[in-house]
Design an enzyme around this catalytic site. Structure first.
Site, mmCIF file in Angstrom:
data_model
loop_
_atom_site.group_PDB
_atom_site.id
_atom_site.type_symbol
_atom_site.label_atom_id
_atom_site.label_comp_id
_atom_site.label_asym_id
_atom_site.label_seq_id
_atom_site.Cartn_x
_atom_site.Cartn_y
_atom_site.Cartn_z
ATOM 1 C CG HIS A 179 -6.532 6.041 -0.148
ATOM 2 N ND1 HIS A 179 -6.688 6.803 0.978
ATOM 3 C CD2 HIS A 179 -5.407 5.310 0.053
ATOM 4 C CE1 HIS A 179 -5.693 6.539 1.821
ATOM 5 N NE2 HIS A 179 -4.907 5.641 1.281
ATOM 6 C CG HIS A 211 -1.846 1.150 1.304
ATOM 7 N ND1 HIS A 211 -3.115 1.155 0.760
ATOM 8 C CD2 HIS A 211 -1.682 2.384 1.861
ATOM 9 C CE1 HIS A 211 -3.691 2.335 0.983
ATOM 10 N NE2 HIS A 211 -2.842 3.105 1.648
#
Ligand code: TQI
Ligand code: CA
Ligand code: ZN
Ligand code: ZN
Length: 160
Positions: A128, A118
Site C-alpha cells: 500500500h 489495485h
C-alpha cells in the site's frame, strides 16, 4: 509513497510477459474491465499481458469466490473485504462474489476495473501507498473510480 511486501517478492526480471486466465464460471462482464486494467499496467510498466485460454498454466488467475474458499483469507459477505490478491509469484486474484460490482461508474457498486488495478498492483509486488491519489492508497469507497498514479509507476520501476 509506495511500499513492497516483506522481502520484496517479485516476478523474475526475465519474465516480463505474464499470462492471465479467468477460471471457469467467472461472470463474463468482468472480462473487459479486468482486460482494461492489465492494458493500463502494461502501458506504464515493462510488463505485457495476454489472456491465456488454459488456466492451468497461466501466471495469473482471476475468479469470484464467496466466504471460505480454500485460501488463507475467507471473504466476509457484503462489505468489508472486496477482493484480494497474493504477492508474487502466486498469481491468484479473487473478487468477493457477494459484493455489488459494476462495469461502469455506479455510485451503488464497486468498480471492477478500479479494484483490478489495485489488485494487479499487489500481484506485481506493490504493497500500500501513503499517496492519496495512488491506486495502492488503502482507502476505497463505494462508487469510486481511480486510475494509475505516478507513485504506482515509480513503485514498479523501483522494484524491478
Ligand atoms: N482487500 C485488501 C487489499 O487488496 C486485502 C489486503 C489487505 C491486502 N492487506 C493487504 C492484499 C496487503 C495484499 C497486501 O488491500 S480489500 C483497498 C484499499 C481492498 C482494499 O478488499 O480490503 C482497495 C481492495 F486499499 F482501499 F484498502 C481494494 Cl483499493
Ligand atoms: Ca466482502
Ligand atoms: Zn481468496
Ligand atoms: Zn490492497
Amino acid at each position: 509513497h509506495f511500499t513492497f511486501f516483506a522481502g520484496n517478492p517479485k516476478w523474475p526480471s526475465s519474465k516480463y510477459h505474464l499470462t492471465y486466465a479467468f477460471l471457469p464460471g467467472t461472470r463474463s462482464d468482468a472480462f473487459s474491465p479486468v482486460g482494461r486494467a492489465f492494458t493500463r499496467w502494461a502501458a506504464n510498466t515493462h510488463f505485457s499481458f495476454s489472456e491465456a485460454q488454459n488456466s492451468g498454466n497461466a501466471d495469473i488467475t482471476i475468479s469470484f469466490e464467496s466466504g471460505n474458499h480454500g485460501d488463507s483469507s475467507s471473504f466476509d459477505g457484503p462489505g468489508g473485504t472486496l477482493a484480494h490478491a497474493f504477492a508474487p509469484r502466486d498469481g491468484r486474484f479473487h473478487y468477493d462474489a457477494d459484493e455489488t460490482w459494476s462495469v461502469n461508474a455506479n455510485p451503488n457498486a464497486f468498480h471492477l476495473e478500479t479494484l483490478a488495478l489495485h489488485e494487479i498492483g499487489h500481484l506485481l509486488g506493490l504493497g500500500h501507498s501513503s499517496v492519496e491519489g495512488a491506486i495502492m492508497f488503502p482507502t476505497f469507497n463505494l462508487g469510486e473510480t481511480k486510475g494509475l498514479h505516478g507513485d504506482d509507476i515509480q513503485g514498479i520501476r523501483t522494484l524491478y
